[in-house]
Design a protein around this motif. Structure first.
Motif, mmCIF file in Angstrom:
data_model
loop_
_atom_site.group_PDB
_atom_site.id
_atom_site.type_symbol
_atom_site.label_atom_id
_atom_site.label_comp_id
_atom_site.label_asym_id
_atom_site.label_seq_id
_atom_site.Cartn_x
_atom_site.Cartn_y
_atom_site.Cartn_z
ATOM 1 N N LEU A 158 45.120 42.108 38.497
ATOM 2 C CA LEU A 158 44.272 40.622 38.395
ATOM 3 C C LEU A 158 45.377 39.479 38.577
ATOM 4 O O LEU A 158 45.070 38.521 39.441
ATOM 5 C CB LEU A 158 43.535 40.477 37.082
ATOM 6 N N GLY A 159 46.661 39.854 38.095
ATOM 7 C CA GLY A 159 47.603 38.785 38.259
ATOM 8 C C GLY A 159 47.853 38.514 39.679
ATOM 9 O O GLY A 159 48.057 37.347 40.132
ATOM 10 N N ARG A 160 48.280 39.694 40.458
ATOM 11 C CA ARG A 160 48.519 39.631 41.699
ATOM 12 C C ARG A 160 47.410 39.319 42.734
ATOM 13 O O ARG A 160 47.524 38.802 43.839
ATOM 14 C CB ARG A 160 48.847 40.876 42.172
ATOM 15 N N LEU A 161 45.971 39.529 42.219
ATOM 16 C CA LEU A 161 44.898 38.933 42.884
ATOM 17 C C LEU A 161 44.448 37.743 42.528
ATOM 18 O O LEU A 161 43.252 37.380 42.931
ATOM 19 C CB LEU A 161 43.739 40.203 42.435
ATOM 20 N N ALA A 162 45.121 36.750 41.777
ATOM 21 C CA ALA A 162 44.691 35.445 41.508
ATOM 22 C C ALA A 162 44.382 34.670 42.427
ATOM 23 O O ALA A 162 43.248 33.938 42.740
ATOM 24 C CB ALA A 162 45.723 34.627 40.587
ATOM 25 N N SER A 163 45.138 34.819 43.629
ATOM 26 C CA SER A 163 44.864 33.903 44.847
ATOM 27 C C SER A 163 43.344 34.379 45.594
ATOM 28 O O SER A 163 42.605 33.559 45.819
ATOM 29 C CB SER A 163 45.931 33.879 45.853
ATOM 30 N N PRO A 164 43.271 35.775 45.928
ATOM 31 C CA PRO A 164 42.105 35.959 46.637
ATOM 32 C C PRO A 164 40.806 35.759 45.646
ATOM 33 O O PRO A 164 39.804 35.531 46.031
ATOM 34 C CB PRO A 164 42.291 37.806 46.538
ATOM 35 N N ARG A 165 41.058 35.840 44.307
ATOM 36 C CA ARG A 165 39.789 35.411 43.330
ATOM 37 C C ARG A 165 39.649 33.936 43.736
ATOM 38 O O ARG A 165 38.288 33.645 43.131
ATOM 39 C CB ARG A 165 40.419 35.799 41.844
ATOM 40 N N ARG A 166 40.392 33.083 43.745
ATOM 41 C CA ARG A 166 40.073 31.761 43.813
ATOM 42 C C ARG A 166 39.709 31.515 45.107
ATOM 43 O O ARG A 166 38.808 30.393 45.134
ATOM 44 C CB ARG A 166 41.400 31.051 43.276
ATOM 45 N N SER A 167 39.950 31.981 46.144
ATOM 46 C CA SER A 167 39.400 31.775 47.506
ATOM 47 C C SER A 167 38.534 32.381 48.232
ATOM 48 O O SER A 167 38.059 32.178 49.290
ATOM 49 C CB SER A 167 40.847 31.633 48.348
ATOM 50 N N THR A 168 38.166 33.634 47.666
ATOM 51 C CA THR A 168 37.062 34.685 48.472
ATOM 52 C C THR A 168 35.983 34.499 47.883
ATOM 53 O O THR A 168 35.561 34.418 46.548
ATOM 54 C CB THR A 168 37.856 36.325 47.902
ATOM 55 N N HIS A 169 34.892 34.257 48.926
ATOM 56 C CA HIS A 169 33.519 34.418 48.405
ATOM 57 C C HIS A 169 32.896 35.769 48.283
ATOM 58 O O HIS A 169 33.295 36.517 49.212
ATOM 59 C CB HIS A 169 32.600 33.537 49.561
ATOM 60 N N PHE A 170 32.076 35.942 47.419
ATOM 61 C CA PHE A 170 31.629 37.240 47.737
ATOM 62 C C PHE A 170 29.972 37.422 48.232
ATOM 63 O O PHE A 170 29.419 36.033 48.207
ATOM 64 C CB PHE A 170 31.443 37.878 46.062
ATOM 65 N N ARG A 171 29.763 38.397 49.195
ATOM 66 C CA ARG A 171 28.813 38.277 49.932
ATOM 67 C C ARG A 171 27.619 39.349 49.287
ATOM 68 O O ARG A 171 26.428 39.240 49.644
ATOM 69 C CB ARG A 171 28.979 38.892 51.140
ATOM 70 N N ARG A 172 28.219 40.145 48.347
ATOM 71 C CA ARG A 172 27.063 41.234 47.870
ATOM 72 C C ARG A 172 27.060 41.377 46.450
ATOM 73 O O ARG A 172 28.118 41.337 45.872
ATOM 74 C CB ARG A 172 27.446 42.654 48.457
ATOM 75 N N VAL A 173 25.985 41.563 45.833
ATOM 76 C CA VAL A 173 25.901 42.010 44.312
ATOM 77 C C VAL A 173 25.178 43.454 44.490
ATOM 78 O O VAL A 173 24.136 43.649 45.072
ATOM 79 C CB VAL A 173 25.094 40.816 43.567
ATOM 80 N N ALA A 174 25.885 44.172 43.594
ATOM 81 C CA ALA A 174 24.984 45.755 43.495
ATOM 82 C C ALA A 174 24.755 45.599 42.156
ATOM 83 O O ALA A 174 25.566 45.359 41.244
ATOM 84 C CB ALA A 174 25.862 46.673 43.955
ATOM 85 N N VAL A 175 23.748 46.310 41.636
ATOM 86 C CA VAL A 175 23.407 46.621 40.241
ATOM 87 C C VAL A 175 22.970 47.827 40.186
ATOM 88 O O VAL A 175 22.332 48.672 40.778
ATOM 89 C CB VAL A 175 22.058 45.534 40.102
ATOM 90 N N THR A 176 23.449 48.394 39.116
ATOM 91 C CA THR A 176 23.326 49.790 38.961
ATOM 92 C C THR A 176 22.931 50.129 37.278
ATOM 93 O O THR A 176 23.231 49.337 36.383
ATOM 94 C CB THR A 176 24.982 50.754 38.882
ATOM 95 N N THR A 177 22.039 51.230 37.074
ATOM 96 C CA THR A 177 21.865 51.534 35.765
ATOM 97 C C THR A 177 22.877 52.225 35.065
ATOM 98 O O THR A 177 24.129 52.442 35.616
ATOM 99 C CB THR A 177 20.728 52.665 35.721
ATOM 100 N N ARG A 178 23.043 52.352 33.643
ATOM 101 C CA ARG A 178 24.010 52.974 33.000
ATOM 102 C C ARG A 178 24.193 54.268 33.254
ATOM 103 O O ARG A 178 25.213 54.859 32.874
ATOM 104 C CB ARG A 178 23.962 52.627 31.376
ATOM 105 N N SER A 179 23.321 55.013 33.897
ATOM 106 C CA SER A 179 23.596 56.401 34.060
ATOM 107 C C SER A 179 24.135 56.716 35.595
ATOM 108 O O SER A 179 24.479 57.859 35.950
ATOM 109 C CB SER A 179 22.069 57.257 34.372
ATOM 110 N N LEU A 180 24.713 55.763 36.251
ATOM 111 C CA LEU A 180 25.153 55.809 37.561
ATOM 112 C C LEU A 180 26.354 55.061 37.447
ATOM 113 O O LEU A 180 26.689 53.900 36.959
ATOM 114 C CB LEU A 180 24.202 55.032 38.480
ATOM 115 N N LYS A 181 27.483 55.736 37.855
ATOM 116 C CA LYS A 181 28.895 55.057 37.938
ATOM 117 C C LYS A 181 28.918 53.902 38.880
ATOM 118 O O LYS A 181 28.317 54.119 39.920
ATOM 119 C CB LYS A 181 29.971 56.017 38.392
#
Length: 186
Positions: A156-179
Motif C-alpha cells: 500500500l505504501g508503494r501503491l499510494a500514487s495509484p490509489r490517489r489517481s486511479t478511478h475504479f470501474r467495477r464493484v464486485a460483491v461476494t457472500t461470506r461463503s465465497l473467497k
C-alpha cells in the motif's frame, strides 16, 4: 444475496453469455450487458454467490451508497480508491505487457450483511489509472487479512500514487461463503 437469475433476467434480459465460474465448482457466471454497464451474476444451485457491475459509459453515475448499505460513498468510474476505502483488507495489482489491473477489498462485517466488496480497475470500463510500478502481482492473494499482512501495508505504501489517481470501474460483491478473489483482468 437477495436476488435470483430470473430476477436479473427481468431487469437485464437474456445474458449475453454464460460460462463455468473460475475456481468455484458448479457455479456459473451469467454476463449481462446494458447500454451503460456490464453485470455479472455468479450463481450456484439457484443461489447468487456474487455479482458485479462494471461501468462502461462515463455518463452513468452509479452511487455506491445504494450498493453498500450506505457504507461507501462514491461513484463507479468517477471515484478514486483513496476516496472510498481508507484501509483495504486486501490489494492486488497486476501488470502485463498491454494490460493493468488493480483491486482493493473491504469487509464491514455485520453492517454489510457479511459481504465483501471488491473495487477494481481493469481493461473494461471507464476511468483513469496510474501504474504503481510493479511488473507482477503484489499484495495478498487471496484477499485475506490473515495472509501476509505486513506485505499488504508495504504494498500500500508503494501503491499510494495509484490509489490517489486511479478511478475504479467495477464493484464486485461476494457472500461470506465465497473467497473474494477477483479475476482482475477478466
Amino acid at each position: 444475496m437477495g436476488f435470483s437469475l430470473n430476477y436479473a433476467k427481468s431487469f437485464f434480459g437474456t445474458p449475453l453469455m454464460q460460462k463455468d465460474a473460475y475456481n468455484v465448482a458448479g457455479a456459473v457466471d451469467y454476463i449481462f450487458t446494458t447500454e451503460h454497464a456490464w453485470i455479472v451474476a455468479r450463481i450456484q444451485s439457484g443461489e447468487v454467490l456474487a455479482w458485479s457491475v462494471t461501468v462502461t459509459d462515463k455518463r452513468l453515475k452509479v452511487d455506491l451508497r445504494n450498493l453498500t448499505f450506505g457504507l461507501v460513498k462514491g461513484k463507479l468510474g468517477r471515484s478514486r480508491f483513496s476516496d472510498v476505502v481508507e484501509q483495504p483488507s486486501g490489494v492486488i495489482e497486476e501488470v502485463g505487457s498491454v494490460s493493468y489491473a488493480y483491486a482493493e477489498r473491504t469487509y464491514f462485517g455485520r453492517p454489510s450483511a457479511y459481504q465483501s466488496f471488491v473495487f477494481m480497475h481493469n481493461l473494461e470500463g471507464v476511468g483513469t489509472f496510474e501504474n504503481g510500478g510493479s511488473t507482477s502481482a503484489v499484495g495478498t492473494r487471496p484477499f485475506s487479512p490473515q495472509t501476509a499482512r505486513s506485505r499488504l501495508w508495504k504494498a500500500l505504501g508503494r501503491l499510494a500514487s495509484p490509489r490517489r489517481s486511479t478511478h475504479f470501474r467495477r464493484v464486485a460483491v461476494t457472500t461470506r461463503s465465497l473467497k473474494a478473489e477477483p479475476q482482475c483482468g477478466r
